[in-house]
Design a protein around this motif. Structure first.
Motif, mmCIF file in Angstrom:
data_model
loop_
_atom_site.group_PDB
_atom_site.id
_atom_site.type_symbol
_atom_site.label_atom_id
_atom_site.label_comp_id
_atom_site.label_asym_id
_atom_site.label_seq_id
_atom_site.Cartn_x
_atom_site.Cartn_y
_atom_site.Cartn_z
ATOM 1 N N ARG A 2 0.829 -1.195 0.000
ATOM 2 C CA ARG A 2 0.000 0.000 0.000
ATOM 3 C C ARG A 2 0.869 1.253 0.000
ATOM 4 O O ARG A 2 2.076 1.187 0.160
ATOM 5 C CB ARG A 2 -0.922 -0.013 1.202
ATOM 6 N N THR A 3 0.242 2.386 -0.167
ATOM 7 C CA THR A 3 0.944 3.666 -0.204
ATOM 8 C C THR A 3 1.223 4.155 1.209
ATOM 9 O O THR A 3 0.332 4.148 2.062
ATOM 10 C CB THR A 3 0.100 4.707 -0.951
ATOM 11 N N LEU A 4 2.460 4.584 1.463
ATOM 12 C CA LEU A 4 2.806 5.203 2.737
ATOM 13 C C LEU A 4 2.387 6.664 2.692
ATOM 14 O O LEU A 4 2.621 7.352 1.703
ATOM 15 C CB LEU A 4 4.313 5.132 2.983
ATOM 16 N N LYS A 5 1.783 7.140 3.761
ATOM 17 C CA LYS A 5 1.373 8.537 3.821
ATOM 18 C C LYS A 5 2.230 9.279 4.839
ATOM 19 O O LYS A 5 2.315 8.871 5.993
ATOM 20 C CB LYS A 5 -0.093 8.660 4.204
ATOM 21 N N GLY A 27 10.523 10.565 0.183
ATOM 22 C CA GLY A 27 9.469 9.901 -0.583
ATOM 23 C C GLY A 27 9.961 9.432 -1.935
ATOM 24 O O GLY A 27 9.674 8.311 -2.370
ATOM 25 N N VAL A 28 10.720 10.274 -2.605
ATOM 26 C CA VAL A 28 11.289 9.897 -3.908
ATOM 27 C C VAL A 28 12.277 8.746 -3.733
ATOM 28 O O VAL A 28 12.298 7.801 -4.527
ATOM 29 C CB VAL A 28 11.971 11.117 -4.577
ATOM 30 N N ILE A 36 8.041 1.372 -3.182
ATOM 31 C CA ILE A 36 6.904 1.592 -2.291
ATOM 32 C C ILE A 36 6.352 2.989 -2.561
ATOM 33 O O ILE A 36 7.067 3.978 -2.383
ATOM 34 C CB ILE A 36 7.326 1.466 -0.813
ATOM 35 N N PRO A 37 5.100 3.098 -2.999
ATOM 36 C CA PRO A 37 4.551 4.423 -3.268
ATOM 37 C C PRO A 37 4.416 5.253 -1.995
ATOM 38 O O PRO A 37 4.059 4.731 -0.943
ATOM 39 C CB PRO A 37 3.183 4.140 -3.886
ATOM 40 N N VAL A 38 4.714 6.542 -2.108
ATOM 41 C CA VAL A 38 4.662 7.453 -0.965
ATOM 42 C C VAL A 38 3.828 8.664 -1.338
ATOM 43 O O VAL A 38 4.023 9.261 -2.394
ATOM 44 C CB VAL A 38 6.082 7.899 -0.549
ATOM 45 N N ASP A 39 2.900 9.020 -0.467
ATOM 46 C CA ASP A 39 2.069 10.206 -0.635
ATOM 47 C C ASP A 39 2.489 11.225 0.419
ATOM 48 O O ASP A 39 2.395 10.945 1.618
ATOM 49 C CB ASP A 39 0.594 9.836 -0.468
ATOM 50 N N VAL A 79 13.209 7.136 6.554
ATOM 51 C CA VAL A 79 13.309 5.804 5.950
ATOM 52 C C VAL A 79 13.273 4.725 7.037
ATOM 53 O O VAL A 79 12.580 3.710 6.893
ATOM 54 C CB VAL A 79 14.575 5.682 5.078
ATOM 55 N N ASP A 80 13.979 4.947 8.140
ATOM 56 C CA ASP A 80 13.967 3.971 9.235
ATOM 57 C C ASP A 80 12.569 3.776 9.806
ATOM 58 O O ASP A 80 12.139 2.648 10.059
ATOM 59 C CB ASP A 80 14.915 4.397 10.354
ATOM 60 N N GLU A 81 11.844 4.872 10.010
ATOM 61 C CA GLU A 81 10.489 4.760 10.548
ATOM 62 C C GLU A 81 9.566 4.056 9.564
ATOM 63 O O GLU A 81 8.706 3.261 9.957
ATOM 64 C CB GLU A 81 9.938 6.138 10.905
#
Length: 103
Positions: A2-5, A27-28, A36-39, A79-81
């Motif tokens: 799923r997308t991370l927000k 995010g990029v 992994i998609p990031v919003d 990134v770690d979180e």
């Protein structure tokens, strides 16, 4: 996956502008390197340079977890979180890294 927000509560100060930049770069990086998609959502808060530090701006929230408040997070922190969150979702309940006894 799923997308991370990631949400950034940002004022009108330099820390907020830098935090937004770091979060967008994270995010990029996550999307490009791991697929992994990031919003990224930026919520502007009417806080300037004088009030920013005492009000906890900028604040970065990743999927409901506060990554930083009142300071600029590093790309590594974000990134770690993100991977802690992914690990908790993927790992079976009750699993833990085994601790080997020194014999």
């Amino acid at each position: 996956m799923r997308t991370l927000k990631i949400t950034v509560y940002a004022g009108y100060d330099w820390r907020s502008r830098l935090a937004v930049r770091v979060v967008r770069e994270a995010g990029v990086y996550i999307a490009g390197t791991y697929g992994i998609p990031v919003d990224v959502e930026v919520v502007e808060v009417p806080v300037g340079d004088v009030d920013a530090e005492s009000s906890g701006v900028p604040t970065v929230i990743l999927e409901g977890r506060r990554v930083s408040s009142g300071s600029v997070p590093s790309l590594v922190d974000i990134v770690d979180e993100a991977f802690r969150l992914i690990e908790e979702e993927v790992a079976p309940p009750g699993s833990a890294t085994p601790i080997l006894a020194m014999v």
